[in-house]
Design a protein around this motif. Sequence first.
Motif, mmCIF file in Angstrom:
data_model
loop_
_atom_site.group_PDB
_atom_site.id
_atom_site.type_symbol
_atom_site.label_atom_id
_atom_site.label_comp_id
_atom_site.label_asym_id
_atom_site.label_seq_id
_atom_site.Cartn_x
_atom_site.Cartn_y
_atom_site.Cartn_z
ATOM 1 N N LEU A 147 -63.661 35.624 24.802
ATOM 2 C CA LEU A 147 -64.278 35.184 26.055
ATOM 3 C C LEU A 147 -64.428 36.349 27.037
ATOM 4 C CD1 LEU A 147 -62.511 31.748 26.563
ATOM 5 C CD2 LEU A 147 -64.919 32.131 26.035
ATOM 6 N N LYS A 148 -63.467 37.249 27.010
ATOM 7 C CA LYS A 148 -63.567 38.421 27.870
ATOM 8 C C LYS A 148 -64.762 39.281 27.470
ATOM 9 C CE LYS A 148 -60.954 42.452 29.434
ATOM 10 N NZ LYS A 148 -59.720 43.255 29.259
ATOM 11 N N LYS A 149 -64.983 39.419 26.178
ATOM 12 C CA LYS A 149 -66.122 40.206 25.698
ATOM 13 C C LYS A 149 -67.445 39.514 26.030
ATOM 14 C CE LYS A 149 -63.662 42.449 21.886
ATOM 15 N NZ LYS A 149 -63.440 42.490 20.421
ATOM 16 N N ILE A 150 -67.464 38.202 25.936
ATOM 17 C CA ILE A 150 -68.683 37.455 26.277
ATOM 18 C C ILE A 150 -69.014 37.653 27.756
ATOM 19 C CG2 ILE A 150 -69.676 35.135 26.475
ATOM 20 C CD1 ILE A 150 -68.017 34.425 23.945
ATOM 21 N N GLY A 151 -67.976 37.659 28.596
ATOM 22 C CA GLY A 151 -68.138 38.064 29.983
ATOM 23 C C GLY A 151 -68.760 37.050 30.902
ATOM 24 N N ASP A 152 -68.654 35.770 30.610
ATOM 25 C CA ASP A 152 -69.205 34.746 31.494
ATOM 26 C C ASP A 152 -68.131 34.334 32.499
ATOM 27 O OD1 ASP A 152 -70.172 32.358 32.683
ATOM 28 O OD2 ASP A 152 -71.450 32.009 30.937
ATOM 29 N N PRO A 153 -68.328 34.592 33.796
ATOM 30 C CA PRO A 153 -67.285 34.294 34.794
ATOM 31 C C PRO A 153 -66.966 32.812 34.938
ATOM 32 C CG PRO A 153 -69.328 34.945 35.878
ATOM 33 C CD PRO A 153 -69.523 35.201 34.416
ATOM 34 N N ARG A 154 -67.813 31.945 34.404
ATOM 35 C CA ARG A 154 -67.562 30.503 34.543
ATOM 36 C C ARG A 154 -66.317 30.050 33.797
ATOM 37 N NH1 ARG A 154 -73.311 28.314 32.704
ATOM 38 N NH2 ARG A 154 -72.915 29.994 31.190
ATOM 39 N N VAL A 155 -65.819 30.882 32.886
ATOM 40 C CA VAL A 155 -64.640 30.468 32.122
ATOM 41 C C VAL A 155 -63.355 30.641 32.922
ATOM 42 C CG1 VAL A 155 -65.801 31.115 29.985
ATOM 43 C CG2 VAL A 155 -64.203 32.720 31.043
ATOM 44 N N ALA A 156 -63.390 31.446 33.978
ATOM 45 C CA ALA A 156 -62.161 31.778 34.699
ATOM 46 C C ALA A 156 -61.395 30.556 35.192
ATOM 47 C CB ALA A 156 -62.480 32.732 35.848
ATOM 48 N N PRO A 157 -62.034 29.613 35.896
ATOM 49 C CA PRO A 157 -61.268 28.455 36.383
ATOM 50 C C PRO A 157 -60.615 27.658 35.252
ATOM 51 C CG PRO A 157 -63.418 28.565 37.451
ATOM 52 C CD PRO A 157 -63.445 29.543 36.334
ATOM 53 N N ARG A 158 -61.269 27.588 34.094
ATOM 54 C CA ARG A 158 -60.722 26.826 32.974
ATOM 55 C C ARG A 158 -59.456 27.461 32.403
ATOM 56 N NH1 ARG A 158 -64.444 23.814 29.951
ATOM 57 N NH2 ARG A 158 -62.720 23.502 28.460
ATOM 58 N N LEU A 159 -59.335 28.782 32.600
ATOM 59 C CA LEU A 159 -58.197 29.480 32.016
ATOM 60 C C LEU A 159 -57.008 29.608 32.958
ATOM 61 C CD1 LEU A 159 -60.016 32.278 30.022
ATOM 62 C CD2 LEU A 159 -58.681 30.406 29.089
ATOM 63 N N VAL A 160 -57.193 29.335 34.234
ATOM 64 C CA VAL A 160 -56.101 29.477 35.202
ATOM 65 C C VAL A 160 -54.837 28.742 34.773
ATOM 66 C CG1 VAL A 160 -55.369 28.861 37.546
ATOM 67 C CG2 VAL A 160 -57.542 30.032 37.183
ATOM 68 N N PRO A 161 -54.914 27.508 34.262
ATOM 69 C CA PRO A 161 -53.675 26.823 33.855
ATOM 70 C C PRO A 161 -52.869 27.570 32.805
ATOM 71 C CG PRO A 161 -55.495 25.266 33.987
ATOM 72 C CD PRO A 161 -56.093 26.628 34.123
ATOM 73 N N HIS A 162 -53.508 28.406 32.012
ATOM 74 C CA HIS A 162 -52.800 29.119 30.951
ATOM 75 C C HIS A 162 -51.981 30.299 31.479
ATOM 76 C CE1 HIS A 162 -54.545 26.808 27.702
ATOM 77 N NE2 HIS A 162 -55.728 26.898 28.303
ATOM 78 N N LEU A 163 -52.089 30.584 32.787
ATOM 79 C CA LEU A 163 -51.202 31.575 33.371
ATOM 80 C C LEU A 163 -49.749 31.139 33.277
ATOM 81 C CD1 LEU A 163 -53.142 32.616 36.620
ATOM 82 C CD2 LEU A 163 -52.584 34.110 34.693
ATOM 83 N N LYS A 164 -49.520 29.840 33.219
ATOM 84 C CA LYS A 164 -48.153 29.312 33.139
ATOM 85 C C LYS A 164 -47.604 29.348 31.723
ATOM 86 C CE LYS A 164 -47.723 28.044 37.488
ATOM 87 N NZ LYS A 164 -46.670 28.594 38.359
ATOM 88 N N ASP A 165 -48.448 29.640 30.761
ATOM 89 C CA ASP A 165 -48.020 29.709 29.362
ATOM 90 C C ASP A 165 -47.418 31.096 29.111
ATOM 91 O OD1 ASP A 165 -47.866 30.022 26.570
ATOM 92 O OD2 ASP A 165 -49.511 28.612 26.257
ATOM 93 N N ASP A 166 -46.134 31.137 28.780
ATOM 94 C CA ASP A 166 -45.466 32.425 28.610
ATOM 95 C C ASP A 166 -46.156 33.302 27.581
ATOM 96 O OD1 ASP A 166 -43.601 31.747 30.494
ATOM 97 O OD2 ASP A 166 -42.106 31.047 29.050
ATOM 98 N N LEU A 167 -46.696 32.710 26.525
ATOM 99 C CA LEU A 167 -47.321 33.484 25.467
ATOM 100 C C LEU A 167 -48.723 33.962 25.845
ATOM 101 C CD1 LEU A 167 -46.241 31.401 22.328
ATOM 102 C CD2 LEU A 167 -45.265 33.559 23.147
ATOM 103 N N LEU A 168 -49.420 33.191 26.660
ATOM 104 C CA LEU A 168 -50.809 33.510 26.991
ATOM 105 C C LEU A 168 -50.976 34.071 28.404
ATOM 106 C CD1 LEU A 168 -52.696 30.448 25.450
ATOM 107 C CD2 LEU A 168 -52.351 32.718 24.464
ATOM 108 N N SER A 169 -49.894 34.156 29.142
ATOM 109 C CA SER A 169 -49.991 34.576 30.536
ATOM 110 C C SER A 169 -50.631 35.959 30.680
ATOM 111 C CB SER A 169 -48.595 34.584 31.170
ATOM 112 O OG SER A 169 -48.664 35.021 32.502
ATOM 113 N N ALA A 170 -50.180 36.925 29.894
ATOM 114 C CA ALA A 170 -50.687 38.295 30.037
ATOM 115 C C ALA A 170 -52.174 38.411 29.705
ATOM 116 C CB ALA A 170 -49.863 39.251 29.177
ATOM 117 N N PRO A 171 -52.637 37.929 28.531
ATOM 118 C CA PRO A 171 -54.082 38.045 28.264
ATOM 119 C C PRO A 171 -54.924 37.220 29.226
ATOM 120 C CG PRO A 171 -53.007 36.736 26.559
ATOM 121 C CD PRO A 171 -51.924 37.355 27.374
#
Length: 437
Positions: free
Chosen positions: A70-94
């Motif tokens: 998704l980062k390579k695709i570069g569409d900023p619309r994905v950002a809000p959908r990914l915010v909840p995954h900041l709380k995921d210890d495994l996925l927080s960094a990426p």
Amino acid sequence: RIYVAQVLGDKGDTRAVPALIGALADDDTNVRYHAVESLGKLRAVESIEPLLEVIDSGDFYLSFPAIDALKKIGDPRVAPRLVPHLKDDLLSAPTAELLGSLGDEEVVRPLVDLLNEPGAQTIVLSQSLMALRNRYADLYDEGKHIADLAARYMNATGTRNLLDALPHARDEEMRPLITVLGWLEGPAVEQALTRLLGHPEARTEEVEALIRHGGRVTTLLTAQLQSEDLEIRYAAAIALGRIGDARAVPALIQALEKDPELVIVVAGALAKIGDPRAYEALLGMMGHKKAAVRQSVISALNSLGHPRMADDMERLLTHTDPAVRESAVKISGYFGFSQCIPKLLDRAEEKDENVRRCAIEHLPYLEEDAADARVIHALQNDTPRVRAVAAKAMAHLESRKARGPLLAALDDPDPWVRYFAARAISKHGYTGIRDRV
């Protein structure tokens, strides 16, 4: 199927996108993994929703490459959908890295909230915030907006996390930490930034951060002028000049007189501050043995514009040291002090060639007939170096006076004289001289 998924991504043909999206449902995990990677390589916008579903599935083995895709695709619309995954210890960094690359101001709060938690991944989060700030600065010239939001949401724990990360950070990790710290305020932050002035990987960020703190860090920075590290002293002097706090002047004067490696940058700092207390110290360095230092001192004196300047320059135009006389010529010529004109004319005929050259260079700005005559005389009779600077100066004389001497100078035996004469002729725009040129 694994190899086919890899090859389809490497080929760069978007006709493969539907098949690769279909492969996201393959029974084999490795096939799905390489399909995800290939969709990222193809920057397939059509795959955004399926990739988000992969991330939401909770399978780390696939979620990590899906975030990268998704980062390579570069569409900023994905950002809000990914915010909840900041709380995921495994996925927080990426996730944080992606939000820094694609997010908007709405992701600042969740990134800072995570940084405010004990044990936060401080370096990753500071990298994301810096990337977001830089992107806003590049796209909208609004980097300060991101910095202000981050500072608003940061609490004491977040600040402490940043400070605690400094001693353990690698060189390449210092820049984001210092950048984000620079958005914050407080004695602990200011002391930390000042101590880090000598760090080569982030010196620009440190200086910019300290400048934003303004006069609050003047005392800390003046103390750093005594550091054993030249780079720290150098950075402190630059910061003090740009802050412009007159309280730093005594310490800068002391450095000017006692720190020969710092003279140029300190003179520049004093010029920016513009405090008349620096005048005497700068005046005393007009004869410095290094030309670059003399030039920086001259620039600083010009910026001060001290009320005693005309009288002092008139006196120094006859100083026994030719370097002092040359500096006095430059300052007198710059300001055009009327009381200095007679001695400036004398300097155009004196024995020392450097002083003579300098005087000839400045005489046209006096707009005096006697000065113009000296320039023409030098063009016709002096040494090659003086004739060359005279030819250059002729561009600033009245065209009717300059025409004959300049045309004659086209036959000068020295190539530099001919070169500057041709340039002056071009500036005057003389006509009917094609054969001579």
